[in-house]
Design an enzyme around this catalytic site. Sequence first.
Site, PDB file in Angstrom:
ATOM      1  N   ASN A   8      81.619 -48.573 -41.560  1.00  0.00           N
ATOM      2  CA  ASN A   8      82.142 -49.468 -40.518  1.00  0.00           C
ATOM      3  C   ASN A   8      81.645 -48.918 -39.183  1.00  0.00           C
ATOM      4  OD1 ASN A   8      83.629 -50.938 -38.704  1.00  0.00           O
ATOM      5  ND2 ASN A   8      85.620 -50.072 -39.282  1.00  0.00           N
ATOM      6  N   TRP A   9      80.608 -49.541 -38.668  1.00  0.00           N
ATOM      7  CA  TRP A   9      79.999 -49.041 -37.427  1.00  0.00           C
ATOM      8  C   TRP A   9      80.795 -49.396 -36.176  1.00  0.00           C
ATOM      9  CZ3 TRP A   9      74.006 -50.141 -38.133  1.00  0.00           C
ATOM     10  CH2 TRP A   9      73.493 -49.183 -39.023  1.00  0.00           C
ATOM     11  N   LYS A  10      81.813 -50.218 -36.335  1.00  0.00           N
ATOM     12  CA  LYS A  10      82.632 -50.651 -35.194  1.00  0.00           C
ATOM     13  C   LYS A  10      81.715 -51.180 -34.071  1.00  0.00           C
ATOM     14  CE  LYS A  10      86.178 -47.583 -36.849  1.00  0.00           C
ATOM     15  NZ  LYS A  10      87.323 -46.725 -36.604  1.00  0.00           N
ATOM     16  N   HIS A  91      91.388 -54.650 -40.482  1.00  0.00           N
ATOM     17  CA  HIS A  91      91.281 -53.248 -40.068  1.00  0.00           C
ATOM     18  C   HIS A  91      92.401 -52.956 -39.061  1.00  0.00           C
ATOM     19  CE1 HIS A  91      89.828 -49.666 -38.049  1.00  0.00           C
ATOM     20  NE2 HIS A  91      89.123 -49.426 -39.153  1.00  0.00           N
ATOM     21  N   GLU A  93      92.460 -51.523 -36.319  1.00  0.00           N
ATOM     22  CA  GLU A  93      92.128 -51.809 -34.909  1.00  0.00           C
ATOM     23  C   GLU A  93      92.261 -53.300 -34.625  1.00  0.00           C
ATOM     24  OE1 GLU A  93      88.364 -49.760 -34.912  1.00  0.00           O
ATOM     25  OE2 GLU A  93      89.449 -47.883 -35.155  1.00  0.00           O
ATOM     26  N   GLU A 163      93.829 -47.382 -45.534  1.00  0.00           N
ATOM     27  CA  GLU A 163      93.509 -46.541 -44.386  1.00  0.00           C
ATOM     28  C   GLU A 163      94.790 -46.183 -43.645  1.00  0.00           C
ATOM     29  OE1 GLU A 163      89.165 -47.081 -43.045  1.00  0.00           O
ATOM     30  OE2 GLU A 163      90.353 -48.593 -42.050  1.00  0.00           O
ATOM     31  N   GLY A 169      89.872 -41.839 -37.242  1.00  0.00           N
ATOM     32  CA  GLY A 169      89.236 -41.302 -36.045  1.00  0.00           C
ATOM     33  C   GLY A 169      89.950 -40.085 -35.466  1.00  0.00           C
ATOM     34  N   SER A 208      88.946 -40.650 -41.501  1.00  0.00           N
ATOM     35  CA  SER A 208      88.311 -39.330 -41.368  1.00  0.00           C
ATOM     36  C   SER A 208      87.649 -38.849 -42.663  1.00  0.00           C
ATOM     37  CB  SER A 208      89.312 -38.303 -40.848  1.00  0.00           C
ATOM     38  OG  SER A 208      89.730 -38.647 -39.539  1.00  0.00           O
ATOM     39  N   GLY A 229      84.190 -44.678 -40.842  1.00  0.00           N
ATOM     40  CA  GLY A 229      83.821 -44.991 -39.464  1.00  0.00           C
ATOM     41  C   GLY A 229      82.810 -43.977 -38.951  1.00  0.00           C
ATOM     42  N   GLY A 230      83.338 -42.971 -38.243  1.00  0.00           N
ATOM     43  CA  GLY A 230      82.493 -41.990 -37.550  1.00  0.00           C
ATOM     44  C   GLY A 230      81.342 -41.429 -38.377  1.00  0.00           C
TER      45      GLY A 230
END
Length: 245
Positions: A8-10, A91, A93, A163, A169, A208, A229-230
């Site tokens: 997930n590159w956001k 998600h 967010e 999640e 994150g 994470s 993500g990251g």
Amino acid sequence: MKKLLVGNWKMNKNSHEVAEFFKTFNEHFSEKREAWIASQSIHFPIVEELKTSGVKAGLQNCSEHIDGAFTGEVSPRALKDMNGHFVILGHSERRQYFGETSRGLNAKVRTVMNEGLVAVYCVGETLSERENGQTLSIIEDQLHQGLNDQSKANIDNLIIAYEPVWAIGTGKTATPKEAQEVHAYIRSILQTKFPSFGDKTRILYGGSVKPDNIEELLAQKDIDGGLVGGASLKAKDFLALCGDK
Ligand code: PGA
């Protein structure tokens, strides 16, 4: 079934960085595990063009409608037409910053699956909900509301991502045991809701996920992959998650 890693590159990367990513990634990706990438929608055609054929491309959100007067929205039918494979829905967010609710997401999950795309439906508790012992009841509500009345014919197109919001994150991961506990609970709900499909539905863990904790997580019985993500932004890290050094 192979383990699945969804990146997930956001709202990250420019077009040049997308190209850099695939230059490295394509060279080393062995398809030992499945790799899917959800970029910003504007970058989808570049991802689709540059990715190696073993990778699948999708989005991080879409409209519940297939076309019409919905200014600024992205149609799941248009995504399918462009060879898209999946959409991440719900998600945390999106829930936190854009007011998405499980009840509202029910329509998106339905449209996405009806269009022949895979819906990666996200659930997860906040830190205070976990501390109050509400984790399982929150997950249960999110699953019931999001998946209520979904057609059984489409359930092959459903993936659940667990999640925990407090792990996204933050560098804090649920321990493999904590994650497995919730995954087993999700599995039991799916088995009741969709007998004969629940066993097969993939359940991803997110929050994470990094090269140094992925193996332990994937070793758990009900963890079928990761939503990342990251660590999906760097080709080398995402390769390591995919089992390729
Ligand atoms: P993270 O994000 O891997 O950076 O914690 C996961 C996600 O938001 O899907």
